[in-house]
Write an enzyme that holds these catalytic residues in place. Structure first.
Site, PDB file in Angstrom:
ATOM      1  N   ALA A  90     -64.268  -6.640 -53.076  1.00  0.00           N
ATOM      2  CA  ALA A  90     -63.451  -6.509 -54.532  1.00  0.00           C
ATOM      3  C   ALA A  90     -62.756  -7.780 -55.224  1.00  0.00           C
ATOM      4  O   ALA A  90     -62.411  -8.438 -54.193  1.00  0.00           O
ATOM      5  CB  ALA A  90     -62.380  -5.440 -54.379  1.00  0.00           C
ATOM      6  N   ASP A  91     -62.878  -7.832 -56.281  1.00  0.00           N
ATOM      7  CA  ASP A  91     -62.270  -9.068 -57.078  1.00  0.00           C
ATOM      8  C   ASP A  91     -61.902  -8.676 -58.381  1.00  0.00           C
ATOM      9  O   ASP A  91     -62.478  -7.902 -59.186  1.00  0.00           O
ATOM     10  CB  ASP A  91     -63.190 -10.124 -57.149  1.00  0.00           C
ATOM     11  CG  ASP A  91     -62.583 -11.289 -57.668  1.00  0.00           C
ATOM     12  OD1 ASP A  91     -61.952 -11.912 -56.770  1.00  0.00           O
ATOM     13  OD2 ASP A  91     -63.129 -12.005 -58.710  1.00  0.00           O
ATOM     14  N   THR A  92     -60.578  -8.946 -58.607  1.00  0.00           N
ATOM     15  CA  THR A  92     -59.896  -8.633 -59.757  1.00  0.00           C
ATOM     16  C   THR A  92     -59.393  -9.855 -60.618  1.00  0.00           C
ATOM     17  O   THR A  92     -59.314 -10.988 -60.037  1.00  0.00           O
ATOM     18  CB  THR A  92     -58.639  -7.797 -59.812  1.00  0.00           C
ATOM     19  OG1 THR A  92     -58.729  -6.731 -58.962  1.00  0.00           O
ATOM     20  CG2 THR A  92     -57.796  -7.576 -61.013  1.00  0.00           C
TER      21      THR A  92
END
Length: 208
Positions: A90-92
């Site tokens: 995941a990457d935000t």
């Protein structure tokens, strides 16, 4: 949402390709016994090569997940070398004026970001990649966040707390940074760093 899957998921080796304590806690709180394996993927993708911020977030998440999956399946990955049943990446990112804001590089960068976000709305995108054997599923979630008007002393006092330095956009909605937020439209947990509901929808597709 995951109640019918609890018995199935309890037998799976699920890996979170991240050292993020926030994501680990979110997944633990919905009943997943995840192992955390930080990725060695270098997050230096050229932002200008993507037409939309969510593409950048997904590609970064893919890099993290692939790196960890490769490590666990080719070099041995603990747990009796049992191959993972699922690897989660995941990457935000925070975006405003078509600009991607990641973690601030220093104190003044954090001040700059928060000043830019003050008294307006911005978008938070989290890209998620799920690797299950040879299969790869990717998706993203968008949440709109509106900041209250922030004075310079409020911004600098918040930066002095140290909280902004490891967070995309320079704030954490789940802690002191939540006092800066006037409202949100969309998934709150997406702003924390992981879109729980959408993840559960995709997980049901994989295991039901």
């Amino acid at each position: 949402m995951l109640a019918p899957l609890r018995a199935i998921l309890a037998k799976k080796r699920i890996i979170l390709a991240s050292g993020s304590p926030r994501r680990r806690v979110l997944l633990h709180d919905i009943g997943l016994n995840v192992e955390t394996v930080p990725s060695d993927f270098v997050e230096n993708l050229d932002r200008t090569s993507f037409t939309h911020p969510y593409q950048y977030a997904i590609e970064t998440a893919l890099g993290k997940a692939r790196d960890v999956y490769h490590t666990l399946t080719t070099r041995g990955g603990g747990a009796g070398d049992t191959p993972p049943d699922l690897v989660i990446g995941a990457d935000t990112v925070v975006t405003v004026d078509a600009r991607i804001l990641e973690k601030p590089s220093d104190r003044e960068d954090a001040v700059r970001m928060l000043t830019l976000l003050s008294n307006r709305s911005h978008d938070v995108y989290t890209g998620v990649v799920l690797i299950q054997g040879s299969g790869v599923v990717s998706f993203y979630e968008r949440t709109e966040v509106t900041f209250a008007p922030l004075t310079d002393d409020v911004i600098r006092a918040y930066v002095d707390s140290g909280e902004p330095m490891d967070k995309a956009g320079g704030y954490g909605i789940q802690a002191l940074g939540g006092t800066l937020v006037e409202g949100i439209k969309g998934d709150y947990f997406n702003v924390v760093g992981f879109p729980i509901h959408r993840f559960c929808v995709e997980l049901r597709k994989l295991f039901l």
